[in-house]
Design a protein around this motif. Structure first.
Motif, PDB file in Angstrom:
ATOM      1  N   LYS A  75      -6.852  13.356  -4.269  1.00  0.00           N
ATOM      2  CA  LYS A  75      -6.932  13.281  -2.816  1.00  0.00           C
ATOM      3  C   LYS A  75      -6.274  12.000  -2.321  1.00  0.00           C
ATOM      4  O   LYS A  75      -6.637  10.902  -2.734  1.00  0.00           O
ATOM      5  N   CYS A  76      -5.280  12.147  -1.453  1.00  0.00           N
ATOM      6  CA  CYS A  76      -4.634  10.977  -0.855  1.00  0.00           C
ATOM      7  C   CYS A  76      -5.344  10.647   0.451  1.00  0.00           C
ATOM      8  O   CYS A  76      -5.674  11.530   1.235  1.00  0.00           O
ATOM      9  N   ILE A  77      -5.553   9.361   0.669  1.00  0.00           N
ATOM     10  CA  ILE A  77      -6.272   8.942   1.883  1.00  0.00           C
ATOM     11  C   ILE A  77      -5.373   8.120   2.800  1.00  0.00           C
ATOM     12  O   ILE A  77      -5.845   7.330   3.607  1.00  0.00           O
ATOM     13  N   CYS A  78      -4.058   8.332   2.699  1.00  0.00           N
ATOM     14  CA  CYS A  78      -3.150   7.485   3.482  1.00  0.00           C
ATOM     15  C   CYS A  78      -3.265   7.734   4.982  1.00  0.00           C
ATOM     16  O   CYS A  78      -2.959   6.859   5.778  1.00  0.00           O
ATOM     17  N   GLY A  79      -3.670   8.931   5.353  1.00  0.00           N
ATOM     18  CA  GLY A  79      -3.889   9.191   6.779  1.00  0.00           C
ATOM     19  C   GLY A  79      -2.637   9.536   7.571  1.00  0.00           C
ATOM     20  O   GLY A  79      -2.700   9.759   8.780  1.00  0.00           O
ATOM     21  N   ASN A  96       1.875  13.562   7.997  1.00  0.00           N
ATOM     22  CA  ASN A  96       2.506  14.442   7.001  1.00  0.00           C
ATOM     23  C   ASN A  96       1.997  14.162   5.592  1.00  0.00           C
ATOM     24  O   ASN A  96       2.710  14.380   4.616  1.00  0.00           O
ATOM     25  N   CYS A  97       0.769  13.662   5.491  1.00  0.00           N
ATOM     26  CA  CYS A  97       0.194  13.358   4.169  1.00  0.00           C
ATOM     27  C   CYS A  97       0.255  14.605   3.285  1.00  0.00           C
ATOM     28  O   CYS A  97      -0.102  15.699   3.720  1.00  0.00           O
ATOM     29  N   ARG A  98       0.688  14.400   2.035  1.00  0.00           N
ATOM     30  CA  ARG A  98       0.787  15.522   1.113  1.00  0.00           C
ATOM     31  C   ARG A  98      -0.569  15.913   0.539  1.00  0.00           C
ATOM     32  O   ARG A  98      -0.673  16.889  -0.205  1.00  0.00           O
ATOM     33  N   GLY A  99      -1.582  15.152   0.867  1.00  0.00           N
ATOM     34  CA  GLY A  99      -2.941  15.534   0.502  1.00  0.00           C
ATOM     35  C   GLY A  99      -3.384  15.057  -0.865  1.00  0.00           C
ATOM     36  O   GLY A  99      -4.561  14.879  -1.108  1.00  0.00           O
ATOM     37  N   ASN A 119       0.824  -1.204   0.000  1.00  0.00           N
ATOM     38  CA  ASN A 119       0.000   0.000   0.000  1.00  0.00           C
ATOM     39  C   ASN A 119       0.860   1.257   0.000  1.00  0.00           C
ATOM     40  O   ASN A 119       2.027   1.245   0.386  1.00  0.00           O
ATOM     41  N   HIS A 120       0.233   2.350  -0.403  1.00  0.00           N
ATOM     42  CA  HIS A 120       0.917   3.647  -0.429  1.00  0.00           C
ATOM     43  C   HIS A 120       0.787   4.370   0.903  1.00  0.00           C
ATOM     44  O   HIS A 120      -0.239   4.306   1.579  1.00  0.00           O
ATOM     45  N   SER A 121       1.830   5.091   1.256  1.00  0.00           N
ATOM     46  CA  SER A 121       1.738   6.074   2.333  1.00  0.00           C
ATOM     47  C   SER A 121       2.674   7.229   2.016  1.00  0.00           C
ATOM     48  O   SER A 121       3.749   7.033   1.444  1.00  0.00           O
ATOM     49  N   CYS A 122       2.255   8.429   2.407  1.00  0.00           N
ATOM     50  CA  CYS A 122       3.142   9.596   2.279  1.00  0.00           C
ATOM     51  C   CYS A 122       4.200   9.574   3.380  1.00  0.00           C
ATOM     52  O   CYS A 122       5.094  10.413   3.399  1.00  0.00           O
ATOM     53  N   ASP A 123       4.081   8.623   4.308  1.00  0.00           N
ATOM     54  CA  ASP A 123       5.065   8.462   5.378  1.00  0.00           C
ATOM     55  C   ASP A 123       5.528   7.004   5.359  1.00  0.00           C
ATOM     56  O   ASP A 123       5.259   6.234   6.276  1.00  0.00           O
TER      57      ASP A 123
END
Ligand code: ZN
Length: 219
Positions: free
Chosen positions: A180-184, A187-190, A133-137
């Motif tokens: 829209k990113c939903i990683c939660g 520091n999500c880049r949005g 899965n993706h995450s901005c962190d």
């Protein structure tokens, strides 16, 4: 080759349908690359000679089972209740430790499931890499390896039970359709737009753990 690509796309359609049915649950924290419109040494067992069979049943239950056997006692793929597959650590990983390999099965035109290796090169990778899965962190970052794929490395201490997540913007130059990113992550880049959009931030965040072809391209 043409028939193979068509077959891949047919599989993708099925996967995306699965995601659509599960995405109605808005609590989703993260999501697999298969939803973006977009080694242990054991993993080397996925040889290119196996390619036809892998493509025929991509991300099937048997691929998941096979990958789980390859990575037994290290990582495990499970089907989550709300967002398809997830990959979790079942042993601790220390910072800098190799967690898994994304083996290139083929170079194909970019589609929703490819990973970008160069400006005009997109690869189909095997399971479990494809199901991360993706995450901005992200807690795993990637490095180009000598086999034409990527090594996924622990970016920090990863505890037993933690989900393994990487940052799609660390390989893809451009990702469309995910404003829209939903990683939660805190520091999500949005949004997920790819390195083209967030390159400077992504490079500052992950340093050397981004695709080689992107290095210095944000400057
Ligand atoms: Zn995010």
């Amino acid at each position: 080759m043409i028939s193979r690509v068509i077959r891949i796309r047919a599989v993708n359609v099925l996967i995306n349908k699965r995601f659509l049915s599960s995405s109605s649950r808005s609590t989703s924290r993260s999501f697999t690359k298969s939803t973006i419109a977009s080694q242990s040494s054991a993993a080397a067992a996925y040889e290119l000679d196996d390619e036809p069979d892998l493509f025929a049943s991509y991300s099937s239950a048997s691929d998941v089972e096979k990958a789980n056997q390859l990575y037994a006692n290290q990582i495990q793929i499970t089907e989550t209740s709300d967002r398809g597959y997830g990959v979790h650590a079942i042993k601790p990983f220390a910072p800098g430790e190799l967690v898994l390999k994304a083996n290139a099965l083929a170079t194909i035109p970019r589609d929703t499931h490819t990973l970008q290796k160069d400006w005009d090169t997109h690869i189909m990778v095997d399971v479990p890499a494809r199901l991360l899965n993706h995450s901005c962190d992200a807690n795993v970052g990637l490095m180009d390896n000598e086999e034409g794929g990527y090594d996924f490395i622990a970016l920090r201490m990863i505890e037993v039970g933690e989900e393994l997540v990487w940052d799609y913007e660390s390989t893809e130059w451009e990702i469309r359709g995910f404003e829209k990113c939903i990683c939660g992550a805190a520091n999500c880049r949005g949004s997920i737009g790819g390195f083209k959009k967030h390159g400077a931030e992504v490079e500052a965040q992950y340093g050397e753990y981004i695709a080689n072809y992107l290095k210095n391209s944000s400057k």
